[in-house]
Write a protein that holds these residues in place. Structure first.
Motif, PDB file in Angstrom:
ATOM      1  N   ARG A  18      -3.462   1.625  -9.309  1.00 46.71           N
ATOM      2  CA  ARG A  18      -2.521   2.737  -9.289  1.00 46.71           C
ATOM      3  C   ARG A  18      -3.263   4.022  -9.647  1.00 46.71           C
ATOM      4  O   ARG A  18      -3.970   4.075 -10.651  1.00 46.71           O
ATOM      5  CB  ARG A  18      -1.386   2.510 -10.288  1.00 46.71           C
ATOM      6  N   ASP A  19      -3.094   5.043  -8.821  1.00 51.74           N
ATOM      7  CA  ASP A  19      -3.614   6.374  -9.108  1.00 51.74           C
ATOM      8  C   ASP A  19      -2.433   7.288  -9.372  1.00 51.74           C
ATOM      9  O   ASP A  19      -1.646   7.589  -8.458  1.00 51.74           O
ATOM     10  CB  ASP A  19      -4.444   6.911  -7.939  1.00 51.74           C
ATOM     11  N   GLY A  20      -2.295   7.685 -10.622  1.00 54.01           N
ATOM     12  CA  GLY A  20      -1.174   8.522 -11.014  1.00 54.01           C
ATOM     13  C   GLY A  20      -1.630   9.839 -11.599  1.00 54.01           C
ATOM     14  O   GLY A  20      -2.787  10.236 -11.484  1.00 54.01           O
ATOM     15  N   SER A  21      -0.698  10.535 -12.243  1.00 52.66           N
ATOM     16  CA  SER A  21      -0.959  11.846 -12.802  1.00 52.66           C
ATOM     17  C   SER A  21      -0.457  11.914 -14.231  1.00 52.66           C
ATOM     18  O   SER A  21       0.391  11.132 -14.648  1.00 52.66           O
ATOM     19  CB  SER A  21      -0.279  12.931 -11.961  1.00 52.66           C
ATOM     20  N   TRP A  27       0.857  -1.175   0.000  1.00 52.34           N
ATOM     21  CA  TRP A  27       0.000   0.000   0.000  1.00 52.34           C
ATOM     22  C   TRP A  27       0.896   1.228   0.000  1.00 52.34           C
ATOM     23  O   TRP A  27       1.889   1.289   0.744  1.00 52.34           O
ATOM     24  CB  TRP A  27      -0.907   0.008   1.222  1.00 52.34           C
ATOM     25  N   GLN A  28       0.571   2.199  -0.839  1.00 52.78           N
ATOM     26  CA  GLN A  28       1.406   3.392  -0.954  1.00 52.78           C
ATOM     27  C   GLN A  28       0.540   4.621  -1.176  1.00 52.78           C
ATOM     28  O   GLN A  28      -0.388   4.611  -1.983  1.00 52.78           O
ATOM     29  CB  GLN A  28       2.389   3.230  -2.121  1.00 52.78           C
ATOM     30  N   ASN A  29       0.852   5.674  -0.450  1.00 52.63           N
ATOM     31  CA  ASN A  29       0.239   6.986  -0.655  1.00 52.63           C
ATOM     32  C   ASN A  29       1.391   7.971  -0.841  1.00 52.63           C
ATOM     33  O   ASN A  29       2.132   8.261   0.100  1.00 52.63           O
ATOM     34  CB  ASN A  29      -0.620   7.372   0.552  1.00 52.63           C
ATOM     35  N   ALA A  30       1.541   8.470  -2.065  1.00 55.41           N
ATOM     36  CA  ALA A  30       2.722   9.276  -2.364  1.00 55.41           C
ATOM     37  C   ALA A  30       2.432  10.242  -3.495  1.00 55.41           C
ATOM     38  O   ALA A  30       1.458  10.097  -4.240  1.00 55.41           O
ATOM     39  CB  ALA A  30       3.899   8.362  -2.736  1.00 55.41           C
ATOM     40  N   ARG A  48      -0.685   3.474  -4.704  1.00 62.02           N
ATOM     41  CA  ARG A  48      -0.761   2.081  -5.166  1.00 62.02           C
ATOM     42  C   ARG A  48      -1.393   1.182  -4.110  1.00 62.02           C
ATOM     43  O   ARG A  48      -1.186   1.366  -2.911  1.00 62.02           O
ATOM     44  CB  ARG A  48       0.641   1.535  -5.493  1.00 62.02           C
ATOM     45  N   ILE A  49      -2.146   0.218  -4.599  1.00 61.33           N
ATOM     46  CA  ILE A  49      -2.604  -0.915  -3.784  1.00 61.33           C
ATOM     47  C   ILE A  49      -2.321  -2.171  -4.588  1.00 61.33           C
ATOM     48  O   ILE A  49      -2.776  -2.307  -5.730  1.00 61.33           O
ATOM     49  CB  ILE A  49      -4.107  -0.823  -3.461  1.00 61.33           C
ATOM     50  N   TYR A  50      -1.536  -3.064  -4.001  1.00 57.51           N
ATOM     51  CA  TYR A  50      -1.184  -4.307  -4.704  1.00 57.51           C
ATOM     52  C   TYR A  50      -1.400  -5.482  -3.760  1.00 57.51           C
ATOM     53  O   TYR A  50      -0.892  -5.491  -2.635  1.00 57.51           O
ATOM     54  CB  TYR A  50       0.273  -4.266  -5.180  1.00 57.51           C
ATOM     55  N   VAL A  51      -2.161  -6.471  -4.213  1.00 55.87           N
ATOM     56  CA  VAL A  51      -2.407  -7.682  -3.434  1.00 55.87           C
ATOM     57  C   VAL A  51      -2.246  -8.879  -4.372  1.00 55.87           C
ATOM     58  O   VAL A  51      -2.880  -8.935  -5.431  1.00 55.87           O
ATOM     59  CB  VAL A  51      -3.820  -7.689  -2.819  1.00 55.87           C
ATOM     60  N   ALA A  52      -1.387  -9.835  -3.985  1.00 60.40           N
ATOM     61  CA  ALA A  52      -1.115 -10.970  -4.867  1.00 60.40           C
ATOM     62  C   ALA A  52      -1.007 -12.263  -4.072  1.00 60.40           C
ATOM     63  O   ALA A  52       0.039 -12.565  -3.491  1.00 60.40           O
ATOM     64  CB  ALA A  52       0.172 -10.734  -5.655  1.00 60.40           C
ATOM     65  N   PRO A  53      -2.072 -13.058  -4.016  1.00 58.86           N
ATOM     66  CA  PRO A  53      -1.975 -14.399  -3.441  1.00 58.86           C
ATOM     67  C   PRO A  53      -1.512 -15.414  -4.489  1.00 58.86           C
ATOM     68  O   PRO A  53      -1.838 -15.287  -5.678  1.00 58.86           O
ATOM     69  CB  PRO A  53      -3.406 -14.688  -2.994  1.00 58.86           C
ATOM     70  N   ALA A  54      -0.748 -16.389  -4.059  1.00 61.04           N
ATOM     71  CA  ALA A  54      -0.272 -17.445  -4.959  1.00 61.04           C
ATOM     72  C   ALA A  54      -0.306 -18.775  -4.216  1.00 61.04           C
ATOM     73  O   ALA A  54      -0.018 -18.842  -3.014  1.00 61.04           O
ATOM     74  CB  ALA A  54       1.142 -17.156  -5.450  1.00 61.04           C
ATOM     75  N   LEU A  55      -0.639 -19.840  -4.921  1.00 66.71           N
ATOM     76  CA  LEU A  55      -0.771 -21.168  -4.326  1.00 66.71           C
ATOM     77  C   LEU A  55      -0.156 -22.203  -5.251  1.00 66.71           C
ATOM     78  O   LEU A  55      -0.447 -22.219  -6.454  1.00 66.71           O
ATOM     79  CB  LEU A  55      -2.243 -21.492  -4.095  1.00 66.71           C
TER      80      LEU A  55
END
Length: 701
Positions: free
Chosen positions: A262-265, A222-225, A236-243
């Motif tokens: 991703r929220d960019g400009s 998680w990123q606020n920048a 950014r919000i990134y979530v990645a499960p793997a099995l």
């Protein structure tokens, strides 16, 4: 539009899964019950990682097989997870910044896309791969970006490579390898702080049962920048499960999923010659958006049938939603400005099937690879062009928000790209020293598109070839030579073309030498290449028509060194010389000029050293790096020079406890202000990122 093919049906028809029993491995003990030490077999390393140091030993990108880098008849650079962490990498640009032959930071602080050149050829949109599957750009604006924290290595295969990967440019590809579940329990959690930057993440996993048949991994960020300029975003919000399911040593199936928001400009340029600070924001706070939601689900399957026969299958489905809203900067901000809004939706499905057979015949060892891949990329975009009020005094802009932006009627565009590729490759080794690699691939690409009210369908076919030879002079030194080709259909509105559009083609000749000393963990490489692209699409000077008369040649030299000494010293160095020339052009006055954006010289070096802890004091690691990007031109007329630049980076890490570390990474250490690119069409200068300092506290287990 033409009939759509069911992705699920293709997957079912191309899947092969035959499970065979495997005898369990047993531990042996002597008569007294003492357990014997396990025997560890050393090899060239995994072709996908993870890697123990900054020095990779093998790569799957060079041949789609696990091939030691010393044996591959190609130039491959690998940025391992260890190196990504040491340099504090946050973007793909930063990951590739120390790789010879790759030019990054093309549009400076612009964070809309991953911009880079490989061996002098602009590769954004057609050269980024993930786990060997393409991430093509849909339409003009709809695409996604790589999240480096999700990757366990990033590979660069340089030069033409369509004989393996199909549609791609001549410079090469970047293949990002996703973090996979591991056999042992592990984990980390971290927090990163900086000026206008807050970030946290975790990555953990391990076996789910005592036998290790099931294992998992969960990666989150998680990123606020901001993006280096006030009023911009890099959230950014990134979530990645793997099995992973691995019932025997011969069979494994890994399910990979991720959600990436991703929220960019979009507003980063400064009017050229305006004299204002490069960090001034000239967009519209409430309107400026480059927001992307990406969802992926895929899998990696492998089964070894025994007797040298193995089957592999990778597949991934991607769904993208993009909101692109921008106000163009103006040299006279008191007047009305142009505005643009694009709302895009894209879906991708790609599947790659590989059947590998290995056999030995006396002094010969053979590895044969048969493959078939299929892809379907569909994109829809709605574009609105409009105007916005000016900002008044350019040195003290006044923002007016969404209310001052107005649009006319929107224009819809749609495109569908269906690709099918059939390939074969033979790697024949004689006496463990002479390796011949020969391959060929047939591609069928069908495009259906509606753009600005014009419909067109096109079918492009091509057969790409590759031939290479590697001679291992010793167990440490190899020399190689190769010839390879590339194939890339034009992606423009073909109604503007004069004549029948042809695919853009690339041809490369390369020789090189590699040295992997046995006494230390290191790899040194050198390569000479001659690379030509033909059928380059070009606009007429008045933009009334497009022609395919372009021809560009790049000859070059690349040197690279990666060294890891005694867990205390790491060193990387790279140098590139690119002699680039426009050999044919619709404008004859450009012949002989240097293609835009291509520097003649690039160099980089990174060094870090760890001072061992003493008593209560923990290990202290100090790192410093430098990057040189030579001068280039912002146009093919070579009238707008872009000055050379030298940038420095630094890192420090203190091991507070065995499992707790505090680190700081600094990019552009001297806070140098520099121009990365000049857009002559809009008279806009793009400046690079200024100094960034990020501090990270990490706990591992």
């Amino acid at each position: 539009m033409g009939r759509r093919v069911s992705a699920q049906r293709i997957a079912l028809l191309s899947s092969v899964a035959i499970l065979l029993p495997l005898q369990a491995l047993a531990q042996t003990a002597d008569a007294t019950g003492t357990t014997l030490a396990p025997i560890v077999l050393e090899s060239g390393g995994s072709g996908v990682g993870p890697d123990a140091t900054i020095v990779a030993k093998a790569s799957r990108s060079s041949s789609k097989t696990d091939t030691p880098l010393l044996d591959a008849p190609a130039s491959v650079s690998v940025v391992t997870e260890e190196e990504l962490e040491k340099r504090g990498v946050t973007t793909l640009d930063e990951a590739l910044a120390y790789t010879p032959g790759v030019s990054t930071d093309i549009y400076g602080s612009d964070n809309r896309y991953d911009h880079y050149l490989i061996r002098g050829f602009y590769s954004t949109g057609n050269a980024t791969y993930r786990d060997g599957l393409p991430m093509y750009t849909g339409g003009d604006f709809t695409t996604n970006r790589i999240e480096p924290y999700a990757m366990q290595r990033i590979e660069v295969l340089k030069g033409s490579n369509s004989s393996l990967f199909g549609l791609s440019g001549p410079g090469g590809i970047v293949n990002a390898v996703t973090k996979l579940p591991q056999d042992e329990k592990f984990g980390e959690v971290y927090t990163t702080l900086g000026d206008g930057h807050v970030e946290t993440g975790t990555d953990f996993g391990g076996p789910l049962d005592a036998d290790g048949i099931w294992s998992y991994r969960l990666t989150r960020k998680w990123q606020n920048a901001d993006a280096g300029i006030d009023e911009t975003e890099d959230d950014r919000i990134y979530v990645a499960p793997a099995l992973t399911w691995s019932p025997t040593a011969d069979t494994s199936f890994t399910l990979l999923m991720d959600y990436n928001k991703r929220d960019g400009s979009t507003s980063h340029g400064i009017p050229l010659g305006s004299g204002i600070d490069s960090e001034t924001y000239l967009g519209e706070q409430d309107f400026d958006n480059m927001d992307v939601i990406e969802k992926n689900i895929g899998y990696q399957f492998r089964h070894d049938f025994g007797n040298g026969l193995e089957f592999r299958q990778n597949a991934r489905y991607t769904k993208l939603d993009v909101t692109y809203e921008s106000v163009y900067n103006s040299a006279d901000p008191a007047t009305s400005r142009n505005a643009l809004a694009v709302y895009g939706e894209s879906t991708r499905f790609h599947i790659d099937n590989q059947l590998q057979y290995e056999a030995s015949f006396g002094a010969f060892d053979s590895r044969t690879l048969f493959g078939f891949d299929y892809g379907r990329d569909s994109n829809e975009e709605m574009r609105f062009d409009g105007t916005a009020l000016g900002v008044g005094d350019i040195r003290n802009p006044v923002y007016c928000g969404r209310s001052c932006v107005s649009f006319g009627a929107g224009v819809a565009s749609e495109s569908d790209l269906t690709t099918k590729g059939l390939y074969i490759q033979e790697e024949l080794t004689y006496d463990d020293r002479l390796i011949f690699t020969v391959g060929g691939r047939y591609d069928h690409a069908e495009t259906e598109s509606t753009s600005y009210g014009t419909d067109y369908d096109a079918v492009d076919e091509n057969f790409s070839k590759r031939a290479g030879v590697t001679y291992k002079a010793t167990s440490e030194v190899s020399v190689y030579a190769n010839y390879s080709e590339s194939f890339l259909p034009v992606a423009a509105n073909r109604s503007y073309f004069i004549g029948t559009p042809k695919p853009q083609e690339g041809r490369q000749y390369e020789i090189g030498i590699k040295y992997e000393p046995t006494g230390i963990d290191a790899l040194f490489t050198a390569a000479l290449f001659d690379l030509t692209q033909t059928n380059v699409a070009q606009w007429a000077p008045d933009y009334s028509a497009q022609y395919q008369v372009g021809k560009i040649n790049v000859r070059g030299l690349e040197l690279e060194a990666k060294v890891a000494l005694s867990n205390r010293i790491n060193f990387t160095a790279g140098y590139s010389y690119l002699d680039a020339e426009i050999e044919e052009d619709v404008d004859p006055t450009l012949v002989g000029n240097r293609p835009y954006l291509v520097p003649k010289h690039m160099a980089s070096a990174w060094f870090d050293y760890t001072l061992p802890g003493n008593g209560a004091r923990g290990d202290l690691t100090l790192g410093v790096g430098g990057r040189l990007v030579g001068s280039s031109y912002a146009d093919n007329a070579n009238t707008d020079p872009v000055p050379s630049r030298v940038l420095f980076d630094a890192a420090v890490k203190y091991q507070i406890r065995d499992n707790v570390a505090l680190s700081a990474n600094v990019t552009n250490l001297l806070d140098k202000e520099y121009i990365s690119q000049i857009d002559g069409f809009s008279n806009t200068a793009y400046y690079g990122d200024r100094r960034t300092v990020l501090a990270t506290l990490k706990y591992t287990w």
